[in-house]
Design a protein around this motif. Sequence first.
Motif, PDB file in Angstrom:
ATOM      1  N   GLY A 173       0.716  -1.350  -0.110  1.00 13.72           N
ATOM      2  CA  GLY A 173       0.000  -0.057   0.011  1.00 13.72           C
ATOM      3  C   GLY A 173       0.867   1.190   0.041  1.00 13.72           C
ATOM      4  N   PHE A 174       0.359   2.060   1.161  1.00 10.37           N
ATOM      5  CA  PHE A 174       1.337   3.509   0.921  1.00 10.37           C
ATOM      6  C   PHE A 174       2.265   3.571   2.132  1.00 10.37           C
ATOM      7  N   LEU A 175       2.247   2.483   2.915  1.00 14.51           N
ATOM      8  CA  LEU A 175       2.823   2.552   4.227  1.00 14.51           C
ATOM      9  C   LEU A 175       4.433   2.569   4.047  1.00 14.51           C
ATOM     10  N   TYR A 176       4.898   3.595   5.086  1.00 14.27           N
ATOM     11  CA  TYR A 176       6.454   3.721   4.983  1.00 14.27           C
ATOM     12  C   TYR A 176       6.904   3.538   6.530  1.00 14.27           C
ATOM     13  N   ASN A 177       7.665   2.685   6.421  1.00 13.69           N
ATOM     14  CA  ASN A 177       8.338   2.119   7.799  1.00 13.69           C
ATOM     15  C   ASN A 177       9.921   2.972   7.888  1.00 13.69           C
ATOM     16  N   LEU A 178      10.134   3.624   9.031  1.00 14.61           N
ATOM     17  CA  LEU A 178      11.262   4.107   9.268  1.00 14.61           C
ATOM     18  C   LEU A 178      12.071   3.645  10.338  1.00 14.61           C
ATOM     19  N   GLN A 179      13.233   3.421  10.389  1.00 13.38           N
ATOM     20  CA  GLN A 179      13.997   2.847  11.240  1.00 13.38           C
ATOM     21  C   GLN A 179      15.330   3.526  11.526  1.00 13.38           C
ATOM     22  N   MET A 180      15.592   4.012  12.669  1.00 13.52           N
ATOM     23  CA  MET A 180      16.721   4.811  12.899  1.00 13.52           C
ATOM     24  C   MET A 180      17.305   4.114  14.260  1.00 13.52           C
ATOM     25  N   THR A 181      18.867   3.888  14.165  1.00 18.20           N
ATOM     26  CA  THR A 181      19.732   3.203  15.034  1.00 18.20           C
ATOM     27  C   THR A 181      20.782   4.171  15.189  1.00 18.20           C
ATOM     28  N   LYS A 229       8.013   8.709  -4.904  1.00 14.19           N
ATOM     29  CA  LYS A 229       8.373   7.901  -3.932  1.00 14.19           C
ATOM     30  C   LYS A 229       9.849   7.871  -3.514  1.00 14.19           C
ATOM     31  N   HIS A 230      10.693   7.866  -4.426  1.00 12.55           N
ATOM     32  CA  HIS A 230      11.986   8.073  -3.707  1.00 12.55           C
ATOM     33  C   HIS A 230      12.372   9.254  -3.116  1.00 12.55           C
ATOM     34  N   LEU A 231      11.760  10.457  -3.478  1.00  8.71           N
ATOM     35  CA  LEU A 231      11.971  11.725  -3.027  1.00  8.71           C
ATOM     36  C   LEU A 231      11.321  11.360  -1.444  1.00  8.71           C
ATOM     37  N   ILE A 232      10.170  10.822  -1.335  1.00  4.88           N
ATOM     38  CA  ILE A 232       9.529  10.835   0.015  1.00  4.88           C
ATOM     39  C   ILE A 232      10.458   9.829   0.853  1.00  4.88           C
ATOM     40  N   ARG A 233      11.149   9.000   0.587  1.00  3.09           N
ATOM     41  CA  ARG A 233      11.851   8.171   1.276  1.00  3.09           C
ATOM     42  C   ARG A 233      13.096   9.088   1.785  1.00  3.09           C
ATOM     43  N   ALA A 234      13.723   9.630   0.742  1.00  4.53           N
ATOM     44  CA  ALA A 234      14.988  10.511   1.051  1.00  4.53           C
ATOM     45  C   ALA A 234      14.502  11.628   2.077  1.00  4.53           C
TER      46      ALA A 234
END
Length: 284
Positions: free
Chosen positions: A30-38, A208-213
């Motif tokens: 779908g349109f879900l984005y999962n962010l993970q920061m360590t 979509k790539h710009l959104i991830r960035a």
Amino acid sequence: VKRSAQDGEAKKAESWDEKNQQIVVQEGNGFLYNLQMTAKVDSSPSVIYGILTDPAAVSVFRNLKACVYRNILEDDGKGRRKLEVQHRAIARFLFISMTFETTLHVWEDDHAKRIKFRNARDGFMKKFDGTWVVQPFTEQNVQGLKKGRQSNDSSQQAPHHVPWLNPGSVLSGLQAMHSRFHSKEASSSLVTLEQAILPKAPAPPGVKHLIRALCAKQIRDMMEDLRKEADKRTAAAAPGLQPTQPASHRTSKGAKAAAAASLTLAHGTDIWDMAAPINITIRL
């Protein structure tokens, strides 16, 4: 260093590896984005957690425009609270200036040094929630983090080797023993953020790539500000120096400031800082 990975049509992921920090943004079904920061931060967990929960975070994090209110809904008197926070932040991208307005429920646990947040009202985002966790940077906590992530999502590819995310069992054990013996808190922290973002409307395929960035940019900027503030407070609290006053004592905006832990996407970029003729307001 940026890495990209693709698993069929359903998932796309990009990771940004920097000194003592890794950010992964994965596009799910779908349109879900999962962010993970360590990240490893060279300040104690108490300092880091104190900054993330400081009511006057507006003085610490760039592009935080204002806080409308910060209300305590529940307080058990033992270090656990539920709050409702509404704030605004500015994001600039190319020639567009965007003001994000968020109303969030925030749960703070002082003992676990854990902060959870999620959107409290209907808006542009169908899902906007996440969790910050601050722990001592030890072998035990690092291994626990790795095992937890693998068990929570077995469909994800195992993360590639990250050299800095390896405190070393012998050295870490000696440091932990020294800290316990001297009742001294660890001098470095393992800071993690896991966040899920689900817009109500799909993003155009070409951006979509710009959104991830952009997602990674928000977290990177916030962590940069967090590190700077942590360095100031740690240095000021060193022997022979006066302890740093919390931000709430250094700014007149403190009474209406928001908890920093919930700022991730509401936090702005500095791209084309002076070119923003178009203004857009988005309620997440």
